[in-house]
Design an enzyme around this catalytic site. Structure first.
Site, PDB file in Angstrom:
ATOM      1  N   ARG A 142      88.167  57.191  15.405  1.00  0.00           N
ATOM      2  CA  ARG A 142      87.518  58.132  16.319  1.00  0.00           C
ATOM      3  C   ARG A 142      87.998  57.937  17.755  1.00  0.00           C
ATOM      4  O   ARG A 142      87.835  58.815  18.592  1.00  0.00           O
ATOM      5  CB  ARG A 142      86.007  58.024  16.256  1.00  0.00           C
ATOM      6  CG  ARG A 142      85.441  56.683  16.700  1.00  0.00           C
ATOM      7  CD  ARG A 142      83.960  56.580  16.442  1.00  0.00           C
ATOM      8  NE  ARG A 142      83.201  57.467  17.283  1.00  0.00           N
ATOM      9  CZ  ARG A 142      82.883  57.205  18.559  1.00  0.00           C
ATOM     10  NH1 ARG A 142      83.318  56.083  19.130  1.00  0.00           N
ATOM     11  NH2 ARG A 142      82.166  58.059  19.263  1.00  0.00           N
ATOM     12  N   PRO A 175      82.872  37.624   5.546  1.00  0.00           N
ATOM     13  CA  PRO A 175      81.798  37.051   6.367  1.00  0.00           C
ATOM     14  C   PRO A 175      82.286  35.872   7.203  1.00  0.00           C
ATOM     15  O   PRO A 175      81.642  35.465   8.159  1.00  0.00           O
ATOM     16  CB  PRO A 175      80.761  36.586   5.334  1.00  0.00           C
ATOM     17  CG  PRO A 175      81.076  37.344   4.094  1.00  0.00           C
ATOM     18  CD  PRO A 175      82.554  37.547   4.108  1.00  0.00           C
ATOM     19  N   GLU A 190      85.378  36.623  -5.782  1.00  0.00           N
ATOM     20  CA  GLU A 190      84.927  35.598  -4.837  1.00  0.00           C
ATOM     21  C   GLU A 190      85.811  35.571  -3.593  1.00  0.00           C
ATOM     22  O   GLU A 190      85.597  34.773  -2.695  1.00  0.00           O
ATOM     23  CB  GLU A 190      84.957  34.219  -5.514  1.00  0.00           C
ATOM     24  CG  GLU A 190      84.071  34.107  -6.741  1.00  0.00           C
ATOM     25  CD  GLU A 190      82.661  34.599  -6.472  1.00  0.00           C
ATOM     26  OE1 GLU A 190      82.197  35.484  -7.223  1.00  0.00           O
ATOM     27  OE2 GLU A 190      82.031  34.119  -5.500  1.00  0.00           O
ATOM     28  N   ASP A 193      81.583  57.601  28.142  1.00  0.00           N
ATOM     29  CA  ASP A 193      81.544  57.405  29.590  1.00  0.00           C
ATOM     30  C   ASP A 193      81.487  55.934  29.943  1.00  0.00           C
ATOM     31  O   ASP A 193      81.098  55.114  29.108  1.00  0.00           O
ATOM     32  CB  ASP A 193      80.294  58.103  30.169  1.00  0.00           C
ATOM     33  CG  ASP A 193      80.597  59.563  30.437  1.00  0.00           C
ATOM     34  OD1 ASP A 193      79.712  60.293  30.888  1.00  0.00           O
ATOM     35  OD2 ASP A 193      81.755  59.936  30.155  1.00  0.00           O
TER      36      ASP A 193
HETATM   37  N1  LIG Z   1      80.301  41.038   6.474  1.00  0.00           N
HETATM   38  C1  LIG Z   1      81.510  41.462   6.120  1.00  0.00           C
HETATM   39  O1  LIG Z   1      82.282  42.015   6.914  1.00  0.00           O
HETATM   40  C2  LIG Z   1      81.929  41.251   4.666  1.00  0.00           C
HETATM   41  C3  LIG Z   1      83.257  41.481   4.276  1.00  0.00           C
HETATM   42  C4  LIG Z   1      83.618  41.257   2.946  1.00  0.00           C
HETATM   43  C5  LIG Z   1      82.629  40.809   2.059  1.00  0.00           C
HETATM   44  N2  LIG Z   1      82.887  40.553   0.758  1.00  0.00           N
HETATM   45  C6  LIG Z   1      84.199  40.427   0.199  1.00  0.00           C
HETATM   46  C7  LIG Z   1      84.967  39.263   0.794  1.00  0.00           C
HETATM   47  C8  LIG Z   1      85.650  38.554  -0.351  1.00  0.00           C
HETATM   48  C9  LIG Z   1      85.081  39.093  -1.624  1.00  0.00           C
HETATM   49  C10 LIG Z   1      84.105  40.175  -1.278  1.00  0.00           C
HETATM   50  N3  LIG Z   1      81.351  40.626   2.469  1.00  0.00           N
HETATM   51  C11 LIG Z   1      81.007  40.831   3.743  1.00  0.00           C
END
Ligand SMILES: NC(=O)c1ccc(NC2CCCC2)nc1
Length: 246
Positions: free
Chosen positions: A154, A89, A116, A169
């Site tokens: 893809r 995130p 985590e 397109d």
């Molecule tokens: N929104 C995302 O792209 C995303 C990616 C990894 C994650 N969780 C993972 C990241 C580290 C431990 C779990 N959560 C959300």
């Protein structure tokens, strides 16, 4: 293109890449997806891949060593340099523009965190880019990796047949897609728009562009703001707005 995925769930990732357009791209050798399990690179008898969070607090953090060893094996598995991406995130939001640029790379590696997350020192020294598939928290990076594999896979030349790639397109990029219909032409839910049955391909193209522009205006004006419209698009969008506000 080769994609290496570092993940505690290799079977899951292989399954994601084995179906549909991406699975076919692999069969056609347009794409190669390999998986690497950090547990196979753990040095202790218990194949430990996580450690307690320094400073206290809940949960565990993925250890540097197994991931470093896995990424070393990834690098050594093929000659081309590898662009290493960590899904989290905290990453930059993934966009189609970024997908298009990633799809041109010879190799990328996707590092999937669990627990985590991953020790920050590994991220600082071994990861080239952090990407997020959206502003929400998942239990692992694997679903983000699956999204990248699909979006990039893809786009490999030959992965889509002509009809599908027509969807790529010029006007489709940066705009929302137009409505799609199939048989029956008449249904209790309504009729297929007549223009789509007219055989007038110029009119059909204009209708689809107008619908894409109108939908983008209604649902995602932020996308429209970023796009400067050519004369034809400006006229069609005006027509859509007039019809809509009538
Ligand atoms: N929104 C995302 O792209 C995303 C990616 C990894 C994650 N969780 C993972 C990241 C580290 C431990 C779990 N959560 C959300």
């Amino acid at each position: 293109m080769r994609i290496d995925v570092v993940t505690l769930f290799p079977d899951f990732m292989r399954q994601c890449a084995a179906v549909g357009v991406v699975g076919r791209a692999q069969q056609r050798e347009l794409l190669q997806v390999e998986t690497w399990n950090p547990r196979d690179f753990a040095t202790d008898n218990y194949r430990t891949v996580d450690g307690r969070t320094c400073g206290g607090g809940p949960g565990m953090v993925m250890l540097i060593e197994p991931l470093r060893a896995a990424l070393k094996a990834v690098r050594e598995a093929a000659p081309e340099p590898v662009h290493v991406i960590y899904l989290s995130p905290q990453g930059a939001r993934l966009t189609q523009d970024r997908v298009v640029s990633l799809a041109k790379m010879p190799r990328i590696a996707l590092l999937c965190g669990r627990y985590e997350g991953v020790d920050e020192r590994l991220l600082a020294h071994e990861v080239d880019e952090e990407l997020s598939i959206g502003d929400y928290v998942l239990s692992g990076g694997e679903l983000g990796a699956a999204v990248v594999i699909d979006a990039v896979g893809r786009l490999q030349d030959g992965a889509l047949n002509d009809a599908q790639s027509a969807q790529q397109d010029s006007f489709s990029d940066g705009l929302l897609d137009c409505p799609h219909y199939t048989k029956p032409v008449h249904d209790a839910l309504g009729d297929v728009p007549a223009v789509l049955l007219s055989g007038d391909h110029a009119a059909i193209r204009r209708w689809r562009l107008k619908q894409s522009l109108g939908r983008t205006w209604l649902r995602r004006p932020d996308l429209l703001a970023r796009r400067n419209l050519d004369a034809e698009s400006a006229v069609l969008l005006e027509e859509f707005r007039r019809d809509y506000l009538r």
